[in-house]
Design an enzyme around this catalytic site. Structure first.
Site, PDB file in Angstrom:
ATOM      1  N   TYR A 170      39.865  38.599  46.395  1.00 55.06           N
ATOM      2  CA  TYR A 170      39.774  39.927  46.254  1.00 55.06           C
ATOM      3  C   TYR A 170      38.318  40.112  47.187  1.00 55.06           C
ATOM      4  O   TYR A 170      37.634  40.400  47.758  1.00 55.06           O
ATOM      5  CB  TYR A 170      40.164  41.125  45.943  1.00 55.06           C
ATOM      6  CG  TYR A 170      41.497  41.791  46.265  1.00 55.06           C
ATOM      7  CD1 TYR A 170      41.881  42.914  46.779  1.00 55.06           C
ATOM      8  CD2 TYR A 170      42.366  40.871  45.826  1.00 55.06           C
ATOM      9  CE1 TYR A 170      42.698  43.034  47.723  1.00 55.06           C
ATOM     10  CE2 TYR A 170      43.835  41.704  46.099  1.00 55.06           C
ATOM     11  CZ  TYR A 170      44.130  42.676  46.999  1.00 55.06           C
ATOM     12  OH  TYR A 170      45.211  42.972  47.435  1.00 55.06           O
ATOM     13  N   THR A 171      37.960  39.171  45.629  1.00 51.43           N
ATOM     14  CA  THR A 171      35.828  39.148  45.740  1.00 51.43           C
ATOM     15  C   THR A 171      35.352  38.072  45.765  1.00 51.43           C
ATOM     16  O   THR A 171      34.336  37.576  46.586  1.00 51.43           O
ATOM     17  CB  THR A 171      35.738  39.938  44.405  1.00 51.43           C
ATOM     18  OG1 THR A 171      36.474  41.032  43.859  1.00 51.43           O
ATOM     19  CG2 THR A 171      34.215  39.991  44.120  1.00 51.43           C
ATOM     20  N   ALA A 173      34.934  33.761  46.511  1.00 52.82           N
ATOM     21  CA  ALA A 173      35.625  32.167  47.138  1.00 52.82           C
ATOM     22  C   ALA A 173      35.018  31.182  45.739  1.00 52.82           C
ATOM     23  O   ALA A 173      34.301  30.864  45.368  1.00 52.82           O
ATOM     24  CB  ALA A 173      34.507  31.779  47.843  1.00 52.82           C
ATOM     25  N   VAL A 174      35.763  30.330  45.801  1.00 56.77           N
ATOM     26  CA  VAL A 174      36.004  29.035  44.592  1.00 56.77           C
ATOM     27  C   VAL A 174      35.751  27.535  45.014  1.00 56.77           C
ATOM     28  O   VAL A 174      36.801  27.682  46.007  1.00 56.77           O
ATOM     29  CB  VAL A 174      37.300  29.136  43.626  1.00 56.77           C
ATOM     30  CG1 VAL A 174      36.534  28.224  42.336  1.00 56.77           C
ATOM     31  CG2 VAL A 174      37.124  30.391  42.694  1.00 56.77           C
ATOM     32  N   LYS A 188      31.543  29.828  41.634  1.00 56.46           N
ATOM     33  CA  LYS A 188      31.996  30.606  42.312  1.00 56.46           C
ATOM     34  C   LYS A 188      31.129  31.604  43.497  1.00 56.46           C
ATOM     35  O   LYS A 188      29.786  31.501  42.660  1.00 56.46           O
ATOM     36  CB  LYS A 188      32.517  31.452  40.933  1.00 56.46           C
ATOM     37  CG  LYS A 188      33.898  30.618  40.389  1.00 56.46           C
ATOM     38  CD  LYS A 188      33.908  31.897  39.387  1.00 56.46           C
ATOM     39  CE  LYS A 188      35.920  31.235  38.955  1.00 56.46           C
ATOM     40  NZ  LYS A 188      35.876  31.583  37.453  1.00 56.46           N
ATOM     41  N   ASP A 300      44.700  42.069  35.727  1.00 57.50           N
ATOM     42  CA  ASP A 300      45.318  41.030  36.125  1.00 57.50           C
ATOM     43  C   ASP A 300      45.681  39.706  35.301  1.00 57.50           C
ATOM     44  O   ASP A 300      45.191  39.031  36.033  1.00 57.50           O
ATOM     45  CB  ASP A 300      44.535  40.711  37.429  1.00 57.50           C
ATOM     46  CG  ASP A 300      44.898  40.128  38.397  1.00 57.50           C
ATOM     47  OD1 ASP A 300      46.369  40.444  38.827  1.00 57.50           O
ATOM     48  OD2 ASP A 300      44.297  39.213  39.111  1.00 57.50           O
TER      49      ASP A 300
END
Length: 519
Positions: A170-171, A173-174, A188, A300
């Protein structure tokens, strides 16, 4: 009247046809999220001279929506302030890193840039920190404490190579990147095309402020990685703040690189490796239950939030971790209700908080996502009653993390020392010939679960166990004791259908069933 109805019907059909054509001509094309990230990454590398700089990992920021009311901005500023407060709470205790890093002058988040003073004037009236100091001073101070002693920074990733997009949530990108052509790390950063950024910009119309809100998740995760030092928490190597387009101080975290956790593949691995994952997870949860920050829960909690590093399970996503205990009152038992898809639990209310709810939530999630699938299947028969008891007790929340870990460590001790083997005093069915410094090239057969996909490679405690395995396989006529061992000290043995292809192999031992060498 009939003619009028026909005219109306024809007009309706015509309008429907025109509307359909308009949709076909002007509807925006759909582009998968992963492809969009790759395309923006490639464009950024071409537009800027240093193609390997970490700032290139960000995608272009979305175009702000113009139909946004100014009245919504205070709500966004409130959310930013709340996330800043959360990070500062985690920073209350002094970190173990000392010294002054090269990034000390960088800002944690510039909450009061010039011209934004009025926007932030109302923030923090209910905050606990000193109201006499501007918000930016608190943020900068917190960031300076965080940056001390950082190992890797912007200069470390100036010349990264082999940048690969791994995925996004959701937040964040890796990306995978290689430093100095030899050391691989994970990078990240905020995903400008991700769910959080896109929804925020659509609602508030401010890319800069939406980035601040999203970036605090990365800052929180870095803070927790630095504060919670444990072998089963991904290592933070450092981070970098760089300007990207119109947004200053975009943050990139530099962390240990792990392999994604694929549950389907894990079900096909030997039990010893699956047990290692469950043991790693339980050691992590026991630490989180008694961490320096208090009892930490992973809100989560899914297999995708974990990675494998050298066979060891590590949690990689901490931006949704929390130390907040659920408040409750004795007159309202429903305050302490834990709801799961299969069943619910009601915990006692003690001194205004639900007793052990963070620990219990982690434990039950470990049961439903890991233990039920990985622990009992294909385990040594002598260990199955102990493993079944562990699975059932965690499924009913009878034990806490301390007691669960004690039982898992007991299983490890039994397995590591070979106490799971039967005391077999009788001789084996057949005799075996030992050949030193020898191996068998071919004559493989498959078994499950095996360390080798095209052969039968199993871990054994002793020669006697290897003989028992060979005699339990109808096709086994020989086996090789390799010079390799597993994490428990068990030796790897490769089982064969014959010994016709025997060859010299220093350090290995071949055992051939008498009468099988010529077969």
């Amino acid at each position: 009247m009939k003619r009028r109805k026909m005219v109306v019907a024809a007009g309706f059909c015509l309008s429907f046809l025109v509307g359909t054509l308009m949709n076909l001509l002007f509807i925006p094309g759909f582009e998968p999220h992963g492809e969009r990230v790759h395309r923006h990454h490639h464009e950024n590398r071409q537009q800027q001279p240093d193609a390997d700089a970490p700032a290139r990992l960000h995608v272009d920021e979305p175009t702000p929506v113009q139909t946004v009311t100014v009245g919504r901005l205070p709500e966004l500023q409130r959310q930013i302030s709340e996330r800043l407060d959360e990070v500062l709470r985690y920073r209350q205790r002094r970190a173990h890193w000392v010294g002054t890093g090269p990034l000390e002058r960088r800002r944690l988040m510039d909450l009061e840039q010039r011209g934004e003073g009025e926007t932030y004037k109302g923030i923090g009236k209910n905050n606990n920190y000193d109201q006499s100091q501007p918000t930016v001073s608190i943020a900068t101070k917190s960031h300076r404490e965080f940056t001390r002693g950082s190992v890797l920074g912007c200069s470390s990733i100036d010349n990264v190579t082999n940048v690969q997009y791994l995925g996004s949530g959701y937040t964040k990108a890796v990306y995978k990147a290689t430093l100095n052509s030899s050391f691989s790390v994970a990078l990240k950063s905020v995903d400008f095309g991700g769910h959080d950024m896109e929804n925020c910009v659509k609602k508030y119309g401010s890319s800069t402020d939406c980035y601040k809100l999203a970036s605090f998740k990365i800052v929180k995760e870095m803070t927790l990685m630095e504060r919670l030092q444990h072998p089963n928490i991904l290592k933070l190597y450092g981070y970098c703040y760089q300007d990207n387009n119109d947004i200053k101080d975009t943050v990139t975290a530099i962390t240990e690189l792990g392999s994604p956790l694929e549950m389907i593949q894990l079900l096909q691995t030997p039990w010893e490796e699956r047990f290692r994952i469950c043991l790693s997870l339980m050691r992590l949860l026991q630490y989180l239950a008694h961490s320096p920050l208090g009892s930490v829960t992973l809100l989560d909690f899914r297999p995708r939030q974990f990675v494998l590093v050298g066979g060891v399970l590590k949690v990689t996503d901490l931006d949704d971790a929390s130390v907040e205990e659920t408040p409750c009152s004795l007159s309202s038992p429903s305050d302490c209700l834990m709801e799961f898809p299969a069943r619910n639990f009601t915990l006692p209310c003690h001194k205004g908080h639900c007793e052990g709810i963070n620990e219990k939530r982690n434990l039950y999630n470990a049961y439903r996502f890991f233990f039920t699938y990985l622990l009992p299947h294909s385990a040594p028969s002598a260990l199955r009653p102990l493993l079944d008891k562990i699975v059932n007790s965690t499924g009913e929340l009878i034990w806490d993390t301390d007691e669960t870990l004690v039982h898992l460590e007991k299983v490890l001790d039994i397995y590591r020392n070979g106490h799971y083997l039967k005391n077999n005093t009788q001789t084996h069915k057949t005799e075996y010939k030992r050949v030193s410094d020898a191996s068998i090239a071919v004559e493989n057969y498959r078994c499950w679960p095996s360390y080798q996909h095209d052969g039968c490679l199993l871990s054994v405690f002793s020669i006697d166990e290897a003989i028992d395995v060979c005699e339990s396989h109808a096709q086994c006529r020989a086996f090789i004791m390799t010079n390799q061992s597993t994490w428990t000290g068990h030796q790897l043995a490769l089982f064969k259908t014959g010994a016709a292809s025997m060859r010299a192999a220093p350090g290995k031992l071949a055992y051939i069933r008498l009468g099988a060498a010529e077969s």
